[in-house]
Design a protein around this motif. Structure first.
Motif, PDB file in Angstrom:
ATOM      1  N   PHE A 267       0.808  -1.219   0.000  1.00 24.38           N
ATOM      2  CA  PHE A 267       0.000   0.000   0.000  1.00 24.38           C
ATOM      3  C   PHE A 267       0.839   1.265   0.000  1.00 24.38           C
ATOM      4  O   PHE A 267       0.323   2.351   0.204  1.00 24.38           O
ATOM      5  N   GLY A 268       2.130   1.141  -0.251  1.00 18.34           N
ATOM      6  CA  GLY A 268       2.988   2.306  -0.204  1.00 18.34           C
ATOM      7  C   GLY A 268       3.711   2.541  -1.507  1.00 18.34           C
ATOM      8  O   GLY A 268       3.148   2.381  -2.593  1.00 18.34           O
ATOM      9  N   PHE A 269       4.975   2.875  -1.381  1.00 16.00           N
ATOM     10  CA  PHE A 269       5.764   3.292  -2.537  1.00 16.00           C
ATOM     11  C   PHE A 269       5.979   2.185  -3.568  1.00 16.00           C
ATOM     12  O   PHE A 269       6.181   2.462  -4.740  1.00 16.00           O
ATOM     13  N   ALA A 270       5.935   0.931  -3.159  1.00 13.50           N
ATOM     14  CA  ALA A 270       6.243  -0.170  -4.085  1.00 13.50           C
ATOM     15  C   ALA A 270       5.153  -0.406  -5.118  1.00 13.50           C
ATOM     16  O   ALA A 270       5.418  -1.013  -6.154  1.00 13.50           O
ATOM     17  N   THR A 271       3.946   0.089  -4.869  1.00 14.35           N
ATOM     18  CA  THR A 271       2.854  -0.172  -5.807  1.00 14.35           C
ATOM     19  C   THR A 271       3.120   0.409  -7.192  1.00 14.35           C
ATOM     20  O   THR A 271       2.658  -0.132  -8.182  1.00 14.35           O
ATOM     21  N   GLU A 272       3.852   1.489  -7.252  1.00 19.67           N
ATOM     22  CA  GLU A 272       4.098   2.132  -8.542  1.00 19.67           C
ATOM     23  C   GLU A 272       5.503   1.887  -9.088  1.00 19.67           C
ATOM     24  O   GLU A 272       5.836   2.401 -10.148  1.00 19.67           O
ATOM     25  N   LEU A 273       6.310   1.125  -8.369  1.00 23.80           N
ATOM     26  CA  LEU A 273       7.658   0.842  -8.865  1.00 23.80           C
ATOM     27  C   LEU A 273       7.609  -0.148 -10.025  1.00 23.80           C
ATOM     28  O   LEU A 273       6.869  -1.125  -9.980  1.00 23.80           O
ATOM     29  N   PRO A 274       8.387   0.084 -11.063  1.00 24.25           N
ATOM     30  CA  PRO A 274       8.430  -0.851 -12.199  1.00 24.25           C
ATOM     31  C   PRO A 274       9.358  -2.035 -11.906  1.00 24.25           C
ATOM     32  O   PRO A 274      10.399  -2.201 -12.544  1.00 24.25           O
ATOM     33  N   LEU A 275       8.965  -2.858 -10.950  1.00 26.48           N
ATOM     34  CA  LEU A 275       9.828  -3.952 -10.518  1.00 26.48           C
ATOM     35  C   LEU A 275       9.993  -5.009 -11.608  1.00 26.48           C
ATOM     36  O   LEU A 275      11.092  -5.544 -11.794  1.00 26.48           O
ATOM     37  N   ALA A 276       8.920  -5.330 -12.319  1.00 31.33           N
ATOM     38  CA  ALA A 276       9.029  -6.326 -13.392  1.00 31.33           C
ATOM     39  C   ALA A 276       9.928  -5.797 -14.515  1.00 31.33           C
ATOM     40  O   ALA A 276      10.696  -6.564 -15.106  1.00 31.33           O
TER      41      ALA A 276
END
Length: 155
Positions: A41-50
């Motif tokens: 629910f924080g900053f990782a939701t929008e990170l382009p990890l894939a």
């Protein structure tokens, strides 16, 4: 907390991708199928990890110690023929702008599929790949089952 966990897992695995491309394929598959960063629910939701995993996999094609070879077989030929067919039909689409956007997404996925075909040639790699997919999808089945039991299926 979930954000830190997911990002930590990705950052911990990325260095191993440079040595073994198949590790990157597993990471990219997990991030693409399960989308664990979307459960945070924080900053990782929008990170382009894939995308980061895919980029690292592309670099690992140059640095890996593993043998990478394409397993040419009739199904692989059909897959590549289908990709060519999608490119041709997109050129004649009713909505060219929207179709090119979708083709761009599909070509990225097919590139990773081709890399997976090259990197996953040992039995243990294929079994692990299957387990990554099964557990990624099974997580949502388990989570949905618990939700249904607890709420009777209503929100």
């Amino acid at each position: 907390m979930r954000d830190l966990l997911v990002v930590s897992i990705v950052l911990a695995v990325l260095p191993f991708v440079f040595r073994h491309t198949w590790v990157g394929v597993m990471l990219w598959t997990w991030l693409s199928v399960m989308n664990p960063h979307k459960l945070a629910f924080g900053f990782a939701t929008e990170l382009p990890l894939a995308a980061a995993a895919a980029g690292t996999v592309l670099i690992s094609l140059l640095t890996t110690r593993d043998k990478l070879r394409m397993a040419w077989s009739p199904p692989v030929g059909v897959l590549f023929g289908f990709v060519i067919w999608m490119c041709l039909t997109t050129a004649f689409a009713f909505d060219p702008a929207g179709s090119w956007v979708q083709l761009n997404k599909i070509l990225k996925i097919q590139l990773m599929t081709a890399i997976a075909l090259m990197a996953l040639h040992e039995r243990k790699h294929i079994e692990l790949f299957l387990w990554v997919n099964v557990l990624s999808v099974g997580f949502f089945g388990f989570k949905g089952g618990i939700f249904t039991i607890l709420t009777g299926g209503s929100q």
